[in-house]
Design an enzyme around this catalytic site. Sequence first.
Site, mmCIF file in Angstrom:
data_model
loop_
_atom_site.group_PDB
_atom_site.id
_atom_site.type_symbol
_atom_site.label_atom_id
_atom_site.label_comp_id
_atom_site.label_asym_id
_atom_site.label_seq_id
_atom_site.Cartn_x
_atom_site.Cartn_y
_atom_site.Cartn_z
ATOM 1 N N GLU A 1 25.808 -63.251 -8.511
ATOM 2 C CA GLU A 1 26.125 -64.184 -7.343
ATOM 3 C C GLU A 1 25.465 -65.456 -7.624
ATOM 4 O O GLU A 1 24.558 -65.591 -8.036
ATOM 5 C CB GLU A 1 25.539 -63.615 -5.903
ATOM 6 C CG GLU A 1 25.955 -64.439 -4.793
ATOM 7 C CD GLU A 1 25.106 -63.786 -3.529
ATOM 8 O OE1 GLU A 1 24.856 -64.451 -2.585
ATOM 9 O OE2 GLU A 1 24.858 -62.512 -3.547
ATOM 10 N N SER B 1 28.417 -65.129 -2.197
ATOM 11 C CA SER B 1 28.156 -64.121 -1.008
ATOM 12 C C SER B 1 29.218 -64.297 0.059
ATOM 13 O O SER B 1 29.708 -65.249 0.047
ATOM 14 C CB SER B 1 26.686 -64.126 -0.698
ATOM 15 O OG SER B 1 26.553 -65.121 0.027
#
Length: 375
Positions: free
Chosen positions: A254, A281
């Site tokens: 991420e 995210s």
Amino acid sequence: VMAESLGLMLPGTALLPAASPLLEQAAADAGRAVMHLVDKRLTARRIVTMDSFENAIVVHAAIAGSTNALLHLPAIAHEFGLEIDGETFDRIHRHAAYLLDVRPSGKWPASLVYEAGGVPRIMMELRDRLHLDALTVTGRTLGENLEELKRQGWFERSSPVLEKLGISWKDVIHPRSNPISQNGTLCVLHGNLAPGGAVIKHSAVPREMFHAVLRARPFDCEEDAIAAVIRGDIKPGDAVLIRYEGPKGSGMPEMFYTTEAISSHPVLARSIALITDGRFSGASRGPAVGHVSPEAFDGGPIALVQNGDLIELDIAARRLAIIGIAGERRSEAEIEDILAQRRRSWTPRAPKYTSGVLKQFTRSAVAPMQGGYMD
């Protein structure tokens, strides 16, 4: 939320607050449901169908769900022998109702969603778009579950929490008659920068960035990109490209720190874009384009971008393309010729991981927009 929408979680339990006194009862109910499923030999493969996945994506649009769903749901579908991809999401999100007014895109904390009626309330508002005959872990269909909750008074119950705030469920979960928007919450982009597609959550993008032409600032890892943002090297009008962070490049981490650094900046948050073959995210904000496919490790066009190239982002047209070189616009044919020249001098990278589970994953992973699962 996706588990409940797929029919794999007991109705109304997905968003129970962590300190809720109802958790103990929900756990006991789940245990009984498991034993009932075992007794009936009703497995997940018998419950989940393509209709289940379409239901989940309709709910995903309503809640402005994370772009990570474009990894998780295709990967789950693949295990069931079904195929969904970014185009499935884009098709369903077009003209889909966006109902959930919670952070980071909206006003209220997510802890209020259960108080407003949870996933059943969302699904009740969307019932004309859902496959109500889809089976669930209760052994009943989605439509039967909603009718049972209605009979039990689920949708009429009052919430002391909402009453204390002076709001109603309609402030948190907009009714279908008054949606936040009717254009879904994400879309899939294509163009010569992302021939295999890329995803953006447009519900979290400032309107002024729905169409922009930006200067490319490519980085070969997130660490270099975040350092440039912190130093102040990134200016309004830049497109920060983070590459070699896809499934094969580095396991697809991420891009959390870079997105947070940009979204918290009062100027950059509304004037630059972040484009990556990595992921984000559900809390990401701003023009963050992820899952660019093919990824850089496989020689996708994102690996060929150079400083000063002009990148066009056009959400309405679903377009992500290189339209200029060294700050000057060029024709599509010229761009293709230049990219072909760059490709001939491009050197593939050695695998980042040479042992362990990450070696196995990066060697076997499919493209980001296919779900990034191991094939």
